[in-house]
Design a protein around this motif. Structure first.
Motif, PDB file in Angstrom:
ATOM      1  N   ASP A 120       1.140  -1.080   0.337  1.00 20.71           N
ATOM      2  CA  ASP A 120       0.236   0.434  -0.113  1.00 20.71           C
ATOM      3  C   ASP A 120       1.184   1.435  -0.410  1.00 20.71           C
ATOM      4  OD1 ASP A 120      -2.484  -1.730  -0.121  1.00 20.71           O
ATOM      5  OD2 ASP A 120      -2.447  -1.600   1.612  1.00 20.71           O
ATOM      6  N   SER A 121       1.634   0.999   0.647  1.00 22.59           N
ATOM      7  CA  SER A 121       2.499   2.417   0.959  1.00 22.59           C
ATOM      8  C   SER A 121       3.378   2.862  -0.491  1.00 22.59           C
ATOM      9  CB  SER A 121       3.488   1.863   2.401  1.00 22.59           C
ATOM     10  OG  SER A 121       5.254   1.303   1.057  1.00 22.59           O
ATOM     11  N   ALA A 122       3.737   1.726  -1.444  1.00 23.67           N
ATOM     12  CA  ALA A 122       4.471   1.898  -2.460  1.00 23.67           C
ATOM     13  C   ALA A 122       3.352   2.341  -3.774  1.00 23.67           C
ATOM     14  CB  ALA A 122       5.072   0.672  -3.073  1.00 23.67           C
ATOM     15  N   GLN A 123       2.219   2.244  -3.080  1.00 20.05           N
ATOM     16  CA  GLN A 123       0.936   2.435  -4.273  1.00 20.05           C
ATOM     17  C   GLN A 123       0.983   4.470  -3.786  1.00 20.05           C
ATOM     18  OE1 GLN A 123      -2.081  -0.291  -3.590  1.00 20.05           O
ATOM     19  NE2 GLN A 123      -1.059  -1.598  -5.215  1.00 20.05           N
ATOM     20  N   LYS A 124       0.475   4.663  -2.561  1.00 20.37           N
ATOM     21  CA  LYS A 124       0.168   5.528  -2.007  1.00 20.37           C
ATOM     22  C   LYS A 124       1.939   6.248  -2.817  1.00 20.37           C
ATOM     23  CE  LYS A 124      -0.129   8.364   1.909  1.00 20.37           C
ATOM     24  NZ  LYS A 124      -0.641   9.253   3.305  1.00 20.37           N
ATOM     25  N   THR A 125       3.058   6.112  -2.506  1.00 17.90           N
ATOM     26  CA  THR A 125       4.076   6.683  -3.696  1.00 17.90           C
ATOM     27  C   THR A 125       4.247   7.257  -4.469  1.00 17.90           C
ATOM     28  OG1 THR A 125       5.549   5.837  -1.460  1.00 17.90           O
ATOM     29  CG2 THR A 125       6.378   6.791  -3.722  1.00 17.90           C
ATOM     30  N   GLY A 126       3.178   6.689  -5.410  1.00 15.11           N
ATOM     31  CA  GLY A 126       3.517   6.249  -6.636  1.00 15.11           C
ATOM     32  C   GLY A 126       2.261   7.132  -7.310  1.00 15.11           C
ATOM     33  N   SER A 127       1.080   7.268  -6.207  1.00 17.20           N
ATOM     34  CA  SER A 127      -0.179   7.948  -6.059  1.00 17.20           C
ATOM     35  C   SER A 127       0.146   9.645  -6.150  1.00 17.20           C
ATOM     36  CB  SER A 127      -1.410   7.587  -5.675  1.00 17.20           C
ATOM     37  OG  SER A 127      -1.772   6.157  -6.059  1.00 17.20           O
ATOM     38  N   GLU A 128       1.385   9.441  -5.139  1.00 17.82           N
ATOM     39  CA  GLU A 128       1.840  11.369  -5.070  1.00 17.82           C
ATOM     40  C   GLU A 128       2.484  11.597  -6.080  1.00 17.82           C
ATOM     41  OE1 GLU A 128       3.648  10.282  -1.138  1.00 17.82           O
ATOM     42  OE2 GLU A 128       2.465  10.406  -0.219  1.00 17.82           O
ATOM     43  N   ALA A 129       3.747  10.309  -6.842  1.00 16.87           N
ATOM     44  CA  ALA A 129       4.205  10.874  -8.133  1.00 16.87           C
ATOM     45  C   ALA A 129       3.460  11.404  -9.084  1.00 16.87           C
ATOM     46  CB  ALA A 129       5.060  10.053  -7.777  1.00 16.87           C
ATOM     47  N   ALA A 130       2.600  11.123  -9.501  1.00 21.18           N
ATOM     48  CA  ALA A 130       1.740  11.339 -10.763  1.00 21.18           C
ATOM     49  C   ALA A 130       1.055  12.506 -10.212  1.00 21.18           C
ATOM     50  CB  ALA A 130       0.343  10.190 -10.810  1.00 21.18           C
ATOM     51  N   GLU A 131       0.172  12.570  -8.954  1.00 21.14           N
ATOM     52  CA  GLU A 131       0.369  14.222  -8.562  1.00 21.14           C
ATOM     53  C   GLU A 131       0.681  14.800  -8.594  1.00 21.14           C
ATOM     54  OE1 GLU A 131      -2.786  16.037  -4.822  1.00 21.14           O
ATOM     55  OE2 GLU A 131      -2.566  13.924  -4.671  1.00 21.14           O
ATOM     56  N   SER A 132       2.060  15.177  -7.772  1.00 20.19           N
ATOM     57  CA  SER A 132       3.543  16.261  -8.170  1.00 20.19           C
ATOM     58  C   SER A 132       3.276  16.810  -9.747  1.00 20.19           C
ATOM     59  CB  SER A 132       4.516  14.910  -7.344  1.00 20.19           C
ATOM     60  OG  SER A 132       5.884  16.214  -7.468  1.00 20.19           O
ATOM     61  N   GLY A 133       3.578  15.435 -10.091  1.00 24.65           N
ATOM     62  CA  GLY A 133       3.796  15.740 -11.680  1.00 24.65           C
ATOM     63  C   GLY A 133       2.503  16.251 -12.334  1.00 24.65           C
ATOM     64  N   ALA A 134       1.500  16.481 -11.550  1.00 25.59           N
ATOM     65  CA  ALA A 134       0.116  17.160 -12.507  1.00 25.59           C
ATOM     66  C   ALA A 134      -0.234  18.516 -11.973  1.00 25.59           C
ATOM     67  CB  ALA A 134      -0.952  16.280 -12.058  1.00 25.59           C
ATOM     68  N   LYS A 135       0.651  18.380 -11.021  1.00 21.61           N
ATOM     69  CA  LYS A 135       0.363  19.834 -10.076  1.00 21.61           C
ATOM     70  C   LYS A 135       1.847  20.877 -10.434  1.00 21.61           C
ATOM     71  CE  LYS A 135      -2.329  19.050  -5.850  1.00 21.61           C
ATOM     72  NZ  LYS A 135      -1.931  18.569  -4.297  1.00 21.61           N
ATOM     73  N   ALA A 136       2.168  19.944 -11.377  1.00 21.85           N
ATOM     74  CA  ALA A 136       4.021  21.088 -11.807  1.00 21.85           C
ATOM     75  C   ALA A 136       3.626  22.125 -12.506  1.00 21.85           C
ATOM     76  CB  ALA A 136       4.943  20.335 -12.740  1.00 21.85           C
ATOM     77  N   GLY A 137       3.053  22.335 -13.055  1.00 20.49           N
ATOM     78  CA  GLY A 137       2.320  23.427 -14.524  1.00 20.49           C
ATOM     79  C   GLY A 137       1.091  24.859 -13.198  1.00 20.49           C
ATOM     80  N   VAL A 138       0.871  24.131 -12.670  1.00 22.03           N
ATOM     81  CA  VAL A 138       0.279  24.460 -11.302  1.00 22.03           C
ATOM     82  C   VAL A 138       0.159  26.255 -11.863  1.00 22.03           C
ATOM     83  CG1 VAL A 138      -1.670  25.344  -9.903  1.00 22.03           C
ATOM     84  CG2 VAL A 138      -0.767  22.934 -10.747  1.00 22.03           C
ATOM     85  N   PRO A 139       1.112  26.493 -10.903  1.00 25.21           N
ATOM     86  CA  PRO A 139       1.615  27.845 -11.064  1.00 25.21           C
ATOM     87  C   PRO A 139       2.465  28.887 -12.260  1.00 25.21           C
ATOM     88  CG  PRO A 139       3.249  26.618 -10.127  1.00 25.21           C
ATOM     89  CD  PRO A 139       2.093  25.864 -10.350  1.00 25.21           C
ATOM     90  N   LEU A 140       2.751  28.012 -12.976  1.00 25.08           N
ATOM     91  CA  LEU A 140       2.632  28.719 -14.947  1.00 25.08           C
ATOM     92  C   LEU A 140       1.134  29.336 -14.845  1.00 25.08           C
ATOM     93  CD1 LEU A 140       5.657  26.929 -16.842  1.00 25.08           C
ATOM     94  CD2 LEU A 140       5.353  28.872 -16.037  1.00 25.08           C
ATOM     95  N   ILE A 141       0.007  27.838 -14.318  1.00 29.28           N
ATOM     96  CA  ILE A 141      -1.090  28.894 -15.501  1.00 29.28           C
ATOM     97  C   ILE A 141      -2.008  29.402 -14.936  1.00 29.28           C
ATOM     98  CG2 ILE A 141      -3.364  27.011 -15.469  1.00 29.28           C
ATOM     99  CD1 ILE A 141      -1.963  24.587 -16.059  1.00 29.28           C
ATOM    100  N   ASN A 142      -1.842  29.673 -13.307  1.00 25.80           N
ATOM    101  CA  ASN A 142      -2.120  30.878 -12.902  1.00 25.80           C
ATOM    102  C   ASN A 142      -1.859  31.852 -12.843  1.00 25.80           C
ATOM    103  OD1 ASN A 142      -3.675  29.787 -11.486  1.00 25.80           O
ATOM    104  ND2 ASN A 142      -2.347  28.896  -9.134  1.00 25.80           N
ATOM    105  N   THR A 143      -0.388  31.820 -13.101  1.00 30.39           N
ATOM    106  CA  THR A 143       0.499  33.034 -13.808  1.00 30.39           C
ATOM    107  C   THR A 143      -0.212  33.755 -14.512  1.00 30.39           C
ATOM    108  OG1 THR A 143       2.038  32.772 -12.297  1.00 30.39           O
ATOM    109  CG2 THR A 143       2.465  34.526 -13.825  1.00 30.39           C
ATOM    110  N   GLY A 144      -0.015  32.964 -15.852  1.00 31.40           N
ATOM    111  CA  GLY A 144      -0.661  32.590 -16.863  1.00 31.40           C
ATOM    112  C   GLY A 144      -2.105  33.860 -16.690  1.00 31.40           C
ATOM    113  N   LEU A 145      -3.047  32.690 -16.329  1.00 28.50           N
ATOM    114  CA  LEU A 145      -4.262  33.712 -16.510  1.00 28.50           C
ATOM    115  C   LEU A 145      -4.110  35.161 -15.930  1.00 28.50           C
ATOM    116  CD1 LEU A 145      -5.977  30.711 -14.925  1.00 28.50           C
ATOM    117  CD2 LEU A 145      -6.101  31.110 -17.048  1.00 28.50           C
ATOM    118  N   VAL A 146      -3.525  35.265 -14.720  1.00 24.25           N
ATOM    119  CA  VAL A 146      -3.410  37.108 -13.995  1.00 24.25           C
ATOM    120  C   VAL A 146      -2.770  37.754 -15.023  1.00 24.25           C
ATOM    121  CG1 VAL A 146      -2.358  38.421 -12.788  1.00 24.25           C
ATOM    122  CG2 VAL A 146      -3.386  36.042 -12.133  1.00 24.25           C
ATOM    123  N   ILE A 147      -1.752  37.470 -15.581  1.00 29.56           N
ATOM    124  CA  ILE A 147      -1.486  38.301 -16.698  1.00 29.56           C
ATOM    125  C   ILE A 147      -2.577  38.545 -18.202  1.00 29.56           C
ATOM    126  CG2 ILE A 147       0.382  38.269 -18.749  1.00 29.56           C
ATOM    127  CD1 ILE A 147       2.360  36.781 -17.241  1.00 29.56           C
ATOM    128  N   GLY A 148      -3.106  37.402 -18.365  1.00 29.31           N
ATOM    129  CA  GLY A 148      -4.230  37.609 -19.265  1.00 29.31           C
ATOM    130  C   GLY A 148      -5.308  38.442 -18.983  1.00 29.31           C
TER     131      GLY A 148
END
Length: 206
Positions: free
Chosen positions: A118-146
């Motif tokens: 279970d811990s290994a699966q949890k680690t894998g899910s966290e890695a996927a979630e972390s990767g998906a959030k990597a571009g969020v700061p750029l998206i938010n910045t772009g929305l503000v600039i736009g």
């Protein structure tokens, strides 16, 4: 000799009368300048024209409207560029998030399959979630600039339109002040030389 002199005096009077009814010069606004009978005036000539419109000086009002018009155009141009930059930035953030989600998902799948716990699966899910959030700061910045760029464009449009109307109104006042019914209607008179009912000579038709 006296007849010839009388004819010359009569012709001179007719020419003077025609000069009094010359077509008035029509002014038109061309951007932030003025055209008089199709000829663009220099800034100095335009100011001189505006200084006396029916006894009033409109040069300061014209310069003020011209300045605001220019500011409105700059706001629209710069705002459009900023909005485009915001869109590009947000798009780049979305791509980063997509790539991060894929990379995190692959990493999570590998870790999960290797660990099996279970811990290994949890680690894998966290890695996927972390990767998906990597571009969020750029998206938010772009929305503000736009959003900032869009606001600038929206604000610049009425500023430009209102001050264009102000400048056109001043030009209309000039035309109204220099065009009266007496000036705008030419006399319906025509002086010709040729055969008449009394022989060959000058005839005035009106």
């Amino acid at each position: 000799m006296k007849k010839l002199l009388a004819i010359l005096v009569f012709i001179t009077a007719c020419v003077s009368l025609n000069a009094q009814y010359a077509t008035p010069q029509i002014a038109k606004r061309a951007g932030c300048t003025i055209k008089l009978d199709g000829e663009k005036l220099s800034r100095e000539e335009a100011v001189e024209l505006l200084r006396d419109i029916d006894g009033e000086d409109y040069s300061a009002e014209w310069c003020n409207a011209r300045g605001w018009r220019t500011a409105g155009i700059v706001m629209m141009s710069a705002g459009g560029a900023v909005a485009l930059c915001g869109i590009v930035t947000a798009g780049a953030g979305a791509l980063v998030s997509a790539a991060g989600a894929v990379a995190g998902g692959v990493t999570g799948a590998i870790v999960g399959s290797m660990g099996g716990s279970d811990s290994a699966q949890k680690t894998g899910s966290e890695a996927a979630e972390s990767g998906a959030k990597a571009g969020v700061p750029l998206i938010n910045t772009g929305l503000v600039i736009g959003a900032v760029g869009t606001v600038a464009v929206i604000a610049g449009i009425p500023i430009t339109v209102v001050n264009c109307k102000r400048m056109t109104g001043i030009v209309d006042k000039y035309n109204a002040a220099h065009t009266s019914p007496a000036e705008s209607v030419a006399p319906a008179a025509e002086l010709t030389f040729g055969p008449t009912s009394n022989g060959v000579g000058l005839s005035l038709r009106f």
